[in-house]
Scaffold this motif. Structure first.
Motif, PDB file in Angstrom:
ATOM      1  N   SER A 255       0.840  -1.193   0.000  1.00  0.00           N
ATOM      2  CA  SER A 255       0.000   0.000   0.000  1.00  0.00           C
ATOM      3  C   SER A 255       0.878   1.248   0.000  1.00  0.00           C
ATOM      4  CB  SER A 255      -0.914  -0.002   1.226  1.00  0.00           C
ATOM      5  OG  SER A 255      -0.134  -0.048   2.412  1.00  0.00           O
ATOM      6  N   ARG A 256       0.285   2.383  -0.383  1.00  0.00           N
ATOM      7  CA  ARG A 256       1.004   3.654  -0.396  1.00  0.00           C
ATOM      8  C   ARG A 256       0.230   4.686   0.400  1.00  0.00           C
ATOM      9  NH1 ARG A 256       3.200   5.839  -5.974  1.00  0.00           N
ATOM     10  NH2 ARG A 256       4.044   7.296  -4.431  1.00  0.00           N
ATOM     11  N   SER A 257       0.973   5.545   1.087  1.00  0.00           N
ATOM     12  CA  SER A 257       0.347   6.590   1.904  1.00  0.00           C
ATOM     13  C   SER A 257       0.529   7.948   1.251  1.00  0.00           C
ATOM     14  CB  SER A 257       0.957   6.602   3.308  1.00  0.00           C
ATOM     15  OG  SER A 257       0.658   5.398   3.985  1.00  0.00           O
ATOM     16  N   TYR A 258      -0.482   8.811   1.422  1.00  0.00           N
ATOM     17  CA  TYR A 258      -0.463  10.150   0.837  1.00  0.00           C
ATOM     18  C   TYR A 258      -0.854  11.158   1.912  1.00  0.00           C
ATOM     19  CZ  TYR A 258      -0.591   7.471  -3.512  1.00  0.00           C
ATOM     20  OH  TYR A 258      -0.310   6.582  -4.523  1.00  0.00           O
ATOM     21  N   LEU A 259      -0.121  12.268   1.961  1.00  0.00           N
ATOM     22  CA  LEU A 259      -0.422  13.369   2.876  1.00  0.00           C
ATOM     23  C   LEU A 259      -1.174  14.443   2.114  1.00  0.00           C
ATOM     24  CD1 LEU A 259       0.045  15.035   5.518  1.00  0.00           C
ATOM     25  CD2 LEU A 259       2.217  15.774   4.508  1.00  0.00           C
ATOM     26  N   SER A 260      -2.270  14.921   2.686  1.00  0.00           N
ATOM     27  CA  SER A 260      -3.058  15.946   2.001  1.00  0.00           C
ATOM     28  C   SER A 260      -3.754  16.835   3.027  1.00  0.00           C
ATOM     29  CB  SER A 260      -4.108  15.298   1.089  1.00  0.00           C
ATOM     30  OG  SER A 260      -4.959  16.274   0.525  1.00  0.00           O
ATOM     31  N   PRO A 261      -3.882  18.149   2.723  1.00  0.00           N
ATOM     32  CA  PRO A 261      -4.620  19.031   3.629  1.00  0.00           C
ATOM     33  C   PRO A 261      -6.129  18.978   3.400  1.00  0.00           C
ATOM     34  CG  PRO A 261      -3.673  20.306   1.847  1.00  0.00           C
ATOM     35  CD  PRO A 261      -3.239  18.884   1.619  1.00  0.00           C
ATOM     36  N   ILE A 262      -6.542  18.248   2.364  1.00  0.00           N
ATOM     37  CA  ILE A 262      -7.980  18.103   2.071  1.00  0.00           C
ATOM     38  C   ILE A 262      -8.273  16.628   1.791  1.00  0.00           C
ATOM     39  CG2 ILE A 262      -8.237  20.439   1.147  1.00  0.00           C
ATOM     40  CD1 ILE A 262      -8.075  19.185  -1.690  1.00  0.00           C
ATOM     41  N   PRO A 263      -9.494  16.167   2.006  1.00  0.00           N
ATOM     42  CA  PRO A 263      -9.850  14.793   1.645  1.00  0.00           C
ATOM     43  C   PRO A 263      -9.651  14.575   0.141  1.00  0.00           C
ATOM     44  CG  PRO A 263     -11.526  15.759   3.049  1.00  0.00           C
ATOM     45  CD  PRO A 263     -10.615  16.882   2.657  1.00  0.00           C
ATOM     46  N   LEU A 264      -9.188  13.401  -0.235  1.00  0.00           N
ATOM     47  CA  LEU A 264      -8.943  13.081  -1.636  1.00  0.00           C
ATOM     48  C   LEU A 264     -10.048  12.167  -2.155  1.00  0.00           C
ATOM     49  CD1 LEU A 264      -5.089  12.401  -1.447  1.00  0.00           C
ATOM     50  CD2 LEU A 264      -6.243  14.537  -2.083  1.00  0.00           C
ATOM     51  N   ILE A 265     -10.549  12.481  -3.356  1.00  0.00           N
ATOM     52  CA  ILE A 265     -11.681  11.729  -3.902  1.00  0.00           C
ATOM     53  C   ILE A 265     -11.263  10.824  -5.060  1.00  0.00           C
ATOM     54  CG2 ILE A 265     -13.364  13.481  -3.196  1.00  0.00           C
ATOM     55  CD1 ILE A 265     -13.298  14.546  -6.065  1.00  0.00           C
ATOM     56  N   GLN A 266      -9.985  10.795  -5.402  1.00  0.00           N
ATOM     57  CA  GLN A 266      -9.533  10.052  -6.578  1.00  0.00           C
ATOM     58  C   GLN A 266      -9.425   8.545  -6.347  1.00  0.00           C
ATOM     59  OE1 GLN A 266      -4.943  10.624  -7.062  1.00  0.00           O
ATOM     60  NE2 GLN A 266      -5.691  12.429  -5.942  1.00  0.00           N
ATOM     61  N   PHE A 267      -9.456   8.112  -5.076  1.00  0.00           N
ATOM     62  CA  PHE A 267      -9.250   6.702  -4.761  1.00  0.00           C
ATOM     63  C   PHE A 267     -10.579   5.973  -4.554  1.00  0.00           C
ATOM     64  CE2 PHE A 267      -5.449   8.878  -2.966  1.00  0.00           C
ATOM     65  CZ  PHE A 267      -4.516   8.348  -3.838  1.00  0.00           C
ATOM     66  N   GLU A 268     -10.545   4.664  -4.824  1.00  0.00           N
ATOM     67  CA  GLU A 268     -11.727   3.835  -4.585  1.00  0.00           C
ATOM     68  C   GLU A 268     -11.975   3.742  -3.080  1.00  0.00           C
ATOM     69  OE1 GLU A 268     -10.987   0.071  -6.886  1.00  0.00           O
ATOM     70  OE2 GLU A 268      -9.234   1.254  -7.471  1.00  0.00           O
ATOM     71  N   PRO A 269     -13.151   4.095  -2.606  1.00  0.00           N
ATOM     72  CA  PRO A 269     -13.410   4.173  -1.154  1.00  0.00           C
ATOM     73  C   PRO A 269     -13.126   2.875  -0.399  1.00  0.00           C
ATOM     74  CG  PRO A 269     -15.195   5.186  -2.398  1.00  0.00           C
ATOM     75  CD  PRO A 269     -14.316   4.508  -3.401  1.00  0.00           C
ATOM     76  N   ASP A 270     -13.391   1.725  -1.044  1.00  0.00           N
ATOM     77  CA  ASP A 270     -13.214   0.465  -0.327  1.00  0.00           C
ATOM     78  C   ASP A 270     -11.755   0.013  -0.272  1.00  0.00           C
ATOM     79  OD1 ASP A 270     -13.160   0.059  -3.049  1.00  0.00           O
ATOM     80  OD2 ASP A 270     -14.031  -1.951  -2.953  1.00  0.00           O
ATOM     81  N   ARG A 271     -10.835   0.797  -0.867  1.00  0.00           N
ATOM     82  CA  ARG A 271      -9.419   0.414  -0.855  1.00  0.00           C
ATOM     83  C   ARG A 271      -8.562   1.420  -0.082  1.00  0.00           C
ATOM     84  NH1 ARG A 271      -8.936  -3.911  -4.182  1.00  0.00           N
ATOM     85  NH2 ARG A 271      -6.727  -3.960  -3.649  1.00  0.00           N
TER      86      ARG A 271
END
Length: 577
Positions: A255-271
């Protein structure tokens, strides 16, 4: 650290640190700074990294050095910062909206009452990242954590005395001043084969791949514009909801981790797994702590494997040389035979002859054989020469065999270490392996006392079989020794994958049962198969015996043992019982 994160952090630093006093400055690593600041009775810790792999800036909650160690001697840049900045006040913190450069404005009152204005400029730009101290009045560089000389670049020199020149701007469009109409034109100009995120990345300033993928590729242009506007608002001022998102890619094992100041919508929610944080600095601290550990794990593993490879190559070369010498030494009997044939035929030899042909009476067919002679020697001296060569090779034979056995043991040991380094799952395990990998000196200096002392409160991997028997598994060559030589008792069952590097496995038979249940034996064998180099095979042959039939050869490297007698079982590798 991308622009979206950096803008959020800069806003947080501005709200928190303006008019804070700089009380202490440390440089715990070559490219890492720690600044302690105090404001209204509260202490803050600002960490800044110019490391090319992990450049960052954020407020740290836990005051540590992130495992990077401390310096006994101050670095020159640290001395400059202490001289110029320590005791000063943060006047402002700002940055150009679409550039990854943070300006920390500092003023300091001198003894004569005058005021000195300085800038600590943090450039978060990958391999070009830097931390630069500038005299604001003259615009001259006082010092930097990385020096960039004229020999290295023709555009920007970053050395004491040079004028500070900001990094060149990207030759892309400003997304923050774009109208909806202009955006739609740009959207229509995208080549059909080009992904939208790539088009955003190539067209606009300030977009990272992660940010660009937040612009939704949709058939409805209005929805695309709406998602683009969301990113622009976040670039400008927020609001922010800091998160770390861990994404399990369906085609990748890790798996890979991402830091963001806002929620990210590009990923599949169940993953995805989402961690929410109260501030972007808290999120950054958690993200870089985890990321830095992974980075150190990768760097240390690579370093140790490189060291092991070099030692293996050296020992394999020595092995080949010894095998050739041994093959030559094993011809000693042939030299003795030639000496005896010359002695038996002295009357046939002529002086100064360089060769003689005699009957080989050792051959059942009594064939003739030619023997080379030294014409400078008498016949009897030629015979003695062969006898001397025979005696020399005969004396060398046991020495060569002993040296070859030692080299073979060392190669086995190195391959086992290689396996354990490849398999180590944590930084702690790798650190424990480092002593062994660092060469013969490190291994020998440890001695029996070091090998016999548990390196952690709970050494070994520990399992319980379906029948209730404890099963312990070594995690390194030294733990293998510790398990087999110190913890095991004669009636414990010892297992190891046959002919490949791997862990010693022990079934603890402390009740001295006459026989271990077959199910427990199979489970332990499966563990021995899994924690071995043979894991990739369908079924792995695993040797097992009672511990009392396991012997440690004198002087053998850690983990190497011999078996007086054993049986073999085929096992399917399994990670757990």
């Amino acid at each position: 650290m991308d622009l979206l994160v950096l803008n959020a952090i800069t806003q947080e630093l501005q709200n928190t640190l303006v008019m804070a006093r700089i009380t202490r400055i440390y440089q715990p690593a070559d490219l890492l700074l720690t600044l302690f600041l105090r404001k209204q009775g509260q202490e803050y810790c600002l960490v800044i990294s110019a490391d090319s792999s992990y450049p960052y800036i954020y407020l740290q909650q836990r005051v540590t050095d992130n495992g990077q160690g401390t310096r006994e001697e101050p670095q020159s840049f640290n001395k400059s910062l202490k001289y110029h900045l320590q005791g000063g006040y943060v006047e402002d913190i700002h940055k150009p909206l679409l550039e990854r450069v943070v300006y920390i404005e500092v003023f300091k009152k001198e003894l004569d009452g005058s005021k000195t204005s300085l800038q600590l400029i943090v450039e978060i730009m990958g391999r070009h990242s830097n931390i630069i101290l500038v005299d604001k009045a003259g615009g001259k560089i006082l010092d930097s954590i990385k020096h960039v000389t004229a020999a290295m670049t023709t555009y920007r020199r970053i050395v004491p005395g040079a004028p500070y020149i900001p990094p060149p701007e990207q030759e892309k469009l400003d997304p923050c001043s774009l109208t909806k109409e202009d955006f739609m034109k740009i959207l229509l100009a995208r080549p059909s084969e080009k992904p939208l995120w790539q088009h955003m990345l190539d067209t606009f300033k300030g977009f990272s791949p992660l940010t660009a993928r937040e612009v939704q590729d949709h058939s409805d242009p209005e929805r695309v514009w709406s998602s683009f506007e969301r990113i622009i608002r976040s670039l400008k001022s927020g609001p922010y909801e800091p998160v770390i998102i861990t994404y399990s890619h369906p085609q990748e094992k890790k798996s890979r981790s991402y830091l963001s100041p806002i929620p990210l919508i590009q990923f599949e929610p169940d993953r995805v797994q989402i961690q929410n944080f109260a501030s972007i600095s808290q999120a950054a601290e958690a993200y870089y702590a985890e990321t830095f550990v992974r980075y150190r794990l990768q760097v240390l593993r690579s370093s140790l494997l490189q060291t092991l490879h070099q030692r293996l190559v050296k020992n394999e070369k020595k092995q080949k040389q010894l095998e050739e010498e041994l093959a030559h030494a094993q011809k000693a009997q042939e030299l003795k035979k030639l000496g005896e044939l010359i002695t038996a035929n002295l009357s046939l030899l002529k002086k100064r002859a360089d060769e003689v042909e005699v009957i080989d009476f050792y051959d059942p067919d009594q064939k003739k054989i030619k023997i080379r002679l030294d014409p400078r020697l008498t016949p009897s001296q030629n015979a003695q020469k062969y006898f001397n060569q025979y005696a020399k090779l005969k004396r060398s034979l046991p020495i060569l065999q002993e040296r070859l056995a030692a080299v073979n043991q060392e190669i086995t040991y190195l391959k086992e270490l290689q396996f354990f380094v490849e398999e180590a799952a944590s930084l702690e395990e790798l650190e424990k392996l480092k002593e062994e990998v660092r060469g013969e000196e490190g291994r020998k200096s440890g001695g029996k006392e070091k090998q016999g002392t548990p390196q952690s409160p709970s050494p070994f991997r520990r399992f319980i079989s379906s029948d209730g028997f404890p099963i312990w598994v070594g995690r390194s060559s030294r733990e293998n020794d510790l398990l087999t030589l110190k913890f095991a008792i004669p009636d414990d069952v010892w297992l190891h994958a046959q002919g490949v590097p791997g862990s010693h496995v022990l079934i603890l038979n402390r009740t001295r049962s006459e026989s271990i249940p077959e199910r427990t034996l199979e489970e332990a064998a499966s563990l021995a198969a899994y924690y071995s180099k043979g894991r990739g095979l369908g079924k792995v042959p695993v040797d097992y015996t009672l511990k009392k039939y396991v012997r440690k050869p004198k002087g053998a490297p850690p983990g190497l043992v011999t078996l007086i007698k054993h049986k073999t079982i085929l096992a399917i590798p399994r990670k757990e019982v």
